[in-house]
Design a protein around this motif. Structure first.
Motif, short mmCIF file in Angstrom:
data_model
loop_
_atom_site.label_atom_id
_atom_site.label_comp_id
_atom_site.label_asym_id
_atom_site.label_seq_id
_atom_site.Cartn_x
_atom_site.Cartn_y
_atom_site.Cartn_z
N ILE A 183 42.80 107.79 9.89
CA ILE A 183 43.74 108.84 10.30
C ILE A 183 45.19 108.36 10.26
CG2 ILE A 183 44.41 110.37 12.20
CD1 ILE A 183 41.41 110.50 12.92
N PHE A 184 45.45 107.14 10.71
CA PHE A 184 46.81 106.62 10.65
C PHE A 184 47.31 106.52 9.20
CE2 PHE A 184 46.30 104.29 14.92
CZ PHE A 184 47.09 105.22 15.58
N SER A 185 46.37 106.33 8.25
CA SER A 185 46.79 106.22 6.85
C SER A 185 47.17 107.57 6.26
CB SER A 185 45.67 105.58 6.01
OG SER A 185 44.55 106.43 5.92
N GLU A 186 46.72 108.65 6.90
CA GLU A 186 46.99 109.99 6.37
C GLU A 186 48.07 110.73 7.15
OE1 GLU A 186 45.88 111.20 3.61
OE2 GLU A 186 44.62 109.44 3.23
N LYS A 187 48.23 110.36 8.43
CA LYS A 187 49.18 111.08 9.27
C LYS A 187 50.18 110.11 9.89
CE LYS A 187 47.60 114.39 11.82
NZ LYS A 187 46.85 115.17 12.84
N SER A 188 51.30 110.63 10.33
CA SER A 188 52.28 109.79 10.99
C SER A 188 51.75 109.37 12.36
CB SER A 188 53.60 110.55 11.17
OG SER A 188 53.44 111.61 12.09
N PHE A 189 52.31 108.30 12.90
CA PHE A 189 51.88 107.79 14.20
C PHE A 189 52.09 108.84 15.28
CE2 PHE A 189 52.78 105.49 18.18
CZ PHE A 189 51.64 104.71 18.28
N SER A 190 53.22 109.51 15.26
CA SER A 190 53.53 110.49 16.32
C SER A 190 52.64 111.72 16.25
CB SER A 190 55.01 110.90 16.22
OG SER A 190 55.28 111.49 14.97
N ASN A 191 52.16 112.06 15.05
CA ASN A 191 51.33 113.25 14.89
C ASN A 191 49.83 112.97 15.00
OD1 ASN A 191 53.48 115.02 14.53
ND2 ASN A 191 53.56 114.67 12.32
N THR A 192 49.48 111.73 15.26
CA THR A 192 48.07 111.36 15.42
C THR A 192 47.74 111.27 16.90
OG1 THR A 192 48.08 110.05 13.38
CG2 THR A 192 46.34 109.58 14.95
N SER A 193 46.63 111.89 17.29
CA SER A 193 46.22 111.86 18.69
C SER A 193 44.96 111.03 18.88
CB SER A 193 45.96 113.28 19.21
OG SER A 193 44.78 113.81 18.61
N LEU A 194 44.81 110.47 20.06
CA LEU A 194 43.61 109.70 20.38
C LEU A 194 42.38 110.61 20.37
CD1 LEU A 194 44.83 107.33 23.23
CD2 LEU A 194 44.44 106.79 20.83
N THR A 195 42.57 111.86 20.77
CA THR A 195 41.46 112.81 20.75
C THR A 195 40.92 112.97 19.33
OG1 THR A 195 42.41 114.03 22.63
CG2 THR A 195 40.78 115.19 21.26
N GLU A 196 41.82 113.07 18.38
CA GLU A 196 41.45 113.22 16.97
C GLU A 196 40.72 111.98 16.46
OE1 GLU A 196 43.70 114.38 12.76
OE2 GLU A 196 44.87 113.71 14.51
N ILE A 197 41.22 110.81 16.81
CA ILE A 197 40.60 109.56 16.37
C ILE A 197 39.20 109.43 16.95
CG2 ILE A 197 40.71 107.04 16.57
CD1 ILE A 197 43.78 107.31 16.40
N ALA A 198 39.06 109.77 18.24
CA ALA A 198 37.76 109.68 18.89
C ALA A 198 36.78 110.69 18.31
CB ALA A 198 37.92 109.91 20.40
N ALA A 199 37.22 111.92 18.13
CA ALA A 199 36.35 112.98 17.61
C ALA A 199 35.86 112.67 16.20
CB ALA A 199 37.10 114.31 17.62
N ASN A 200 36.66 111.95 15.44
CA ASN A 200 36.31 111.61 14.06
C ASN A 200 35.04 110.76 13.98
OD1 ASN A 200 36.94 111.61 11.22
ND2 ASN A 200 37.59 109.49 11.43
N VAL A 201 34.70 110.07 15.09
CA VAL A 201 33.47 109.27 15.13
C VAL A 201 32.53 109.76 16.23
CG1 VAL A 201 34.26 107.16 14.01
CG2 VAL A 201 34.77 107.52 16.43
N GLY A 202 32.70 111.02 16.64
CA GLY A 202 31.79 111.63 17.59
C GLY A 202 31.92 111.14 19.01
#
Length: 203
Positions: free
Chosen positions: A22-41
């Motif tokens: 996710i960090f490789s596709e989105k900026s740091f400020s626009n990336t959320s921990l919720t999104e990172i967590a949900a990406n792996v269930g």
């Protein structure tokens, strides 16, 4: 207990890979921990068991990336025929950069580092600097050992040569990832190593 620890390490690794994606596709400020967590269930709460916050997650991701590279170099210098393996290591490193999706993601993250908070930029810079320095020291140790064994000239500085070798190849890796080198370039690195061997070998 062992299973619990193993499961925790596996979950942590999954979170780090999700962060890389996710960090490789989105900026740091626009990336959320919720999104990172949900990406792996996982839930955001589960992620907090492993990382304090988003800054901590990015820092640990960069540490894992640099430590992995350091481990590869360390294994190289702990095996016989280090000279041949050193050539192969750098040559293969260049060759696989554009073939390996993970390397591409790492490079994309690094191109976004100007968007990171200042303290994160400084911390990551230290992590990268330390990683490069560890590699340089191992190359220096390899050259010094060759000098002690009479394989390399003793009238040259192992420190200077180690800086030269590691700097050249780190620069080439950045250029390769940036698309500034021709596809067939890695095969020509033998020319560099032949030149180094000619100048380093004891007469």
């Amino acid at each position: 207990m062992r299973r619990t620890k193993a499961a925790a390490l596996e979950t942590r690794a999954k979170i780090l890979e999700s962060a890389l994606d996710i960090f490789s596709e989105k900026s740091f400020s626009n990336t959320s921990l919720t999104e990172i967590a949900a990406n792996v269930g996982l839930t955001k709460g589960a992620l907090y068991w492993h990382f304090r916050n988003k800054n901590d997650l990015l820092l640990q991701l960069m540490e894992e990336i640099c430590n992995h590279a350091g481990d590869e170099v360390k294994k190289l210098f702990n095996t016989p025929d280090s000279a041949g393996k050193l050539r192969k290591y750098y040559k293969n490193s260049l060759a696989v950069l554009l073939e390996n999706d993970r390397n591409k993601k790492i490079h994309k993250i690094m191109t976004k580092r100007d968007e990171w908070p200042e303290d994160i930029q400084q911390s990551v810079q230290r992590i990268i600097k330390d990683s490069i320095e560890r590699e340089r020291l191992m190359v220096e140790k390899f050259i010094s050992k060759g000098q002690e064994e009479g394989r390399f000239r003793k009238d040259i500085s192992s420190v200077a040569v180690a800086v030269l070798i590691s700097s050249i190849f780190h620069g080439l890796c950045v250029m390769q990832l940036s698309g500034l080198l021709p596809e067939e370039f890695p095969q020509y690195t033998d020319i560099l190593f032949d030149a180094f061997a000619k100048e380093l070998n004891a007469k």
